[in-house]
Motif scaffolding. Structure first.
Motif, PDB file in Angstrom:
ATOM      1  N   HIS A 217       0.832  -1.199   0.000  1.00  0.00           N
ATOM      2  CA  HIS A 217       0.000   0.000   0.000  1.00  0.00           C
ATOM      3  C   HIS A 217       0.871   1.255   0.000  1.00  0.00           C
ATOM      4  O   HIS A 217       0.612   2.206  -0.765  1.00  0.00           O
ATOM      5  N   ALA A 221       1.134   4.044  -3.020  1.00  0.00           N
ATOM      6  CA  ALA A 221       0.843   5.465  -2.786  1.00  0.00           C
ATOM      7  C   ALA A 221       2.018   6.342  -3.212  1.00  0.00           C
ATOM      8  O   ALA A 221       1.838   7.373  -3.879  1.00  0.00           O
ATOM      9  N   TYR A 344      -7.087   7.016  -3.473  1.00  0.00           N
ATOM     10  CA  TYR A 344      -6.254   6.987  -2.259  1.00  0.00           C
ATOM     11  C   TYR A 344      -6.673   8.090  -1.296  1.00  0.00           C
ATOM     12  O   TYR A 344      -6.801   7.860  -0.084  1.00  0.00           O
ATOM     13  N   TRP A 345      -6.900   9.291  -1.815  1.00  0.00           N
ATOM     14  CA  TRP A 345      -7.292  10.435  -0.974  1.00  0.00           C
ATOM     15  C   TRP A 345      -8.633  10.180  -0.307  1.00  0.00           C
ATOM     16  O   TRP A 345      -8.815  10.440   0.892  1.00  0.00           O
ATOM     17  N   GLN A 347     -10.082   7.241   0.299  1.00  0.00           N
ATOM     18  CA  GLN A 347      -9.963   6.158   1.278  1.00  0.00           C
ATOM     19  C   GLN A 347      -9.254   6.630   2.542  1.00  0.00           C
ATOM     20  O   GLN A 347      -9.622   6.231   3.651  1.00  0.00           O
ATOM     21  N   ARG A 348      -8.272   7.504   2.357  1.00  0.00           N
ATOM     22  CA  ARG A 348      -7.534   8.004   3.519  1.00  0.00           C
ATOM     23  C   ARG A 348      -8.432   8.876   4.398  1.00  0.00           C
ATOM     24  O   ARG A 348      -8.317   8.855   5.628  1.00  0.00           O
ATOM     25  N   ALA A 353      -7.427   1.744   4.062  1.00  0.00           N
ATOM     26  CA  ALA A 353      -6.324   1.514   3.115  1.00  0.00           C
ATOM     27  C   ALA A 353      -6.763   0.418   2.143  1.00  0.00           C
ATOM     28  O   ALA A 353      -6.101  -0.597   1.989  1.00  0.00           O
ATOM     29  N   TRP A 355      -8.101  -0.653  -1.724  1.00  0.00           N
ATOM     30  CA  TRP A 355      -8.108  -0.270  -3.133  1.00  0.00           C
ATOM     31  C   TRP A 355      -9.111  -1.131  -3.868  1.00  0.00           C
ATOM     32  O   TRP A 355      -9.110  -2.361  -3.713  1.00  0.00           O
TER      33      TRP A 355
END
Length: 457
Positions: A217, A221, A344-345, A347-348, A353, A355
């Motif tokens: 991960h 990123a 990614y943004w 999920q953060r 974490a 995908w």
């Protein structure tokens, strides 16, 4: 095939094989440097482990890059003696200095590979920076020779072929050097990052252990951030390269866009193919005025068409297809990177974490697509200059060897390259199967546990 065509196919195959290893040498070395830098700043051991594993890949790739690069250098003299006759007098500087750049890369990589565990983190950062610097300098120096072929400078040539008024530094810093060197470097960094994206996405699809997933991960990123930045810079530098073509190689730009009539408000042709007999683009879509904007940042920029030049100097009709595929792949990769960062943004923000599987499968394809983009870019650069080896001065036919029977050598070397490609793949797969990430994580955790136990006593 005639001798000239065989020489072009022979040399082109060698260069196409070598360029993969040269490009990845730059891009992955830069990723190792960034990973070591993050490790130094955050003290997150996962980044140190990433750098260690990626370094093994670079070492394997360098083992093929060295002989394949040597073959390309030798073939310059054997296949293009007319070209080397001029090169030796005018622009031998980058070929000579490139040896020292390669020496720096190989020496620093040896230090990093064999002494990394004994070096403080800051020294490791310096060592791998020198690896990336050597690989990048090597590519920039060779790019200088290629750009000089497109925009020759630093010498005069008399009617009898005598070379005079030689200025090696003017030849080195020829009109298209800076833009092309920048484009080569950022596209190599982009390709290396996308290869890491591809591997990390594939591993995330396969990994089941939680700590393994965390490592992949982080790798995904980091590489997505680099690939997005470098894709964007590559697109911008591509715009600059088009303007350079407008000023110095107008036939290539006209062939790339299938433009036959010189005109202002020239349209940009997307897709289709160029029909030289009917002098038009078939099945393409034209975007009004955009070629003029691309060439001069103005709607009314006058763009020269192919009809302004002798028919025998027109580049091949497939130049348009090469240009379209190169640009299309670049835009697709930029979209992949942007989409990956957006996911990614999001999920953060949710504290996750995770995908989506569909996205990971798309990202797995990004590495091979990036390498294809590099290949198409180099083919476009060299084929689009035809029929010239040195633009406006020496044709490819004049530069080529007169030797016969190149066909058998071409076949033998192609088989050698295929063999080397298989060997590299087998060695890479075998090494990482024998040294899986889970095993290295266990060793690392045991080491941490031993250190912690020692401190309690």
């Amino acid at each position: 095939m005639d001798t000239v065509t065989l020489a072009r196919a022979f040399f082109g195959t060698s260069l196409a094989f070598h360029i993969i290893f040269a490009t990845l040498g730059i891009g992955i070395s830069a990723m190792i440097f960034l990973s070591e830098l993050v490790y130094l700043l955050k003290r997150d051991a996962h980044y140190g482990l990433m750098a260690k594993r990626w370094t093994k890949s670079v070492a394997i790739l360098l083992g093929v890059a060295i002989p394949s690069g040597t073959i390309v250098a030798v073939q310059l003299s054997l296949l293009w003696p007319g070209f080397m006759k001029i090169v030796g007098q005018v622009i031998s500087v980058p070929f000579q200095v490139e040896i020292f750049a390669f020496f720096l890369e190989a020496l620093a990589l040896s230090i990093y590979v064999y002494a990394a565990d004994r070096l403080p983190p800051a020294f490791r950062v310096v060592a791998v920076f020198l690896v990336a610097l050597g690989a990048t300098a090597s590519a920039v120096l060779i790019t200088s020779a290629n750009t000089w072929m497109n925009t020759p400078a630093g010498f005069s040539i008399k009617p009898d072929g005598t070379i005079t008024n030689v200025d090696p530094w003017k030849a080195f810093f020829n009109p298209s050097f800076f833009g092309s060197a920048y484009h080569v470097v950022v596209s190599a960094l982009m390709t290396g990052a996308f290869v890491v994206v591809s591997v990390a996405a594939y591993r995330l699809l396969k990994a089941r252990q939680e700590e393994e997933r965390r490592v992949h991960h982080k790798a995904l990123a980091l590489s997505l951030a680099v690939s997005f930045a470098m894709s964007f810079l590559t697109a911008l530098s591509g715009h600059g390269s088009a303007q350079n073509l407008h000023h110095y190689s107008p036939e290539k730009l006209a062939a790339a866009e299938g433009l036959f009539e010189t005109q202002r408000y020239a349209p940009l042709a997307v897709g289709g193919y160029v029909d030289y007999e009917q002098k038009k683009i078939r099945y393409g879509v034209e975007i009004p005025y955009m070629l003029s904007v691309l060439a001069g940042d103005r709607f009314d920029t006058e763009v020269k068409g192919l009809d302004d030049f002798p028919r025998e100097t027109w580049p091949p009709a497939y130049t348009h297809t090469l240009f379209n595929v190169m640009v299309g792949l670049g835009m697709l990769l930029l979209a992949f990177a942007a989409l990956g960062l957006l996911v990614y943004w999001k999920q953060r923000r949710k504290g996750k974490a995770v995908w989506p599987e569909w996205l990971l499968r798309c990202l797995v394809a990004s590495g091979p697509l990036a390498m294809l983009g590099i290949e198409f870019g180099w083919i476009f650069s060299c084929s689009g200059r035809q029929p010239w080896t040195i633009y406006g001065i020496q044709t490819t036919a004049e530069a080529a060897t007169k030797a016969e029977n190149l066909g058998m050598l071409f076949i033998l070397f192609t088989l050698v390259y295929l063999f080397l490609a298989v060997i590299v793949s087998v060695v890479m797969i075998h090494h990482f199967r024998r040294h899986p990430l889970a095993l290295e994580l266990n060793k690392f955790n045991q080491k941490l546990g031993a250190n912690a136990h020692g401190q309690t006593h």
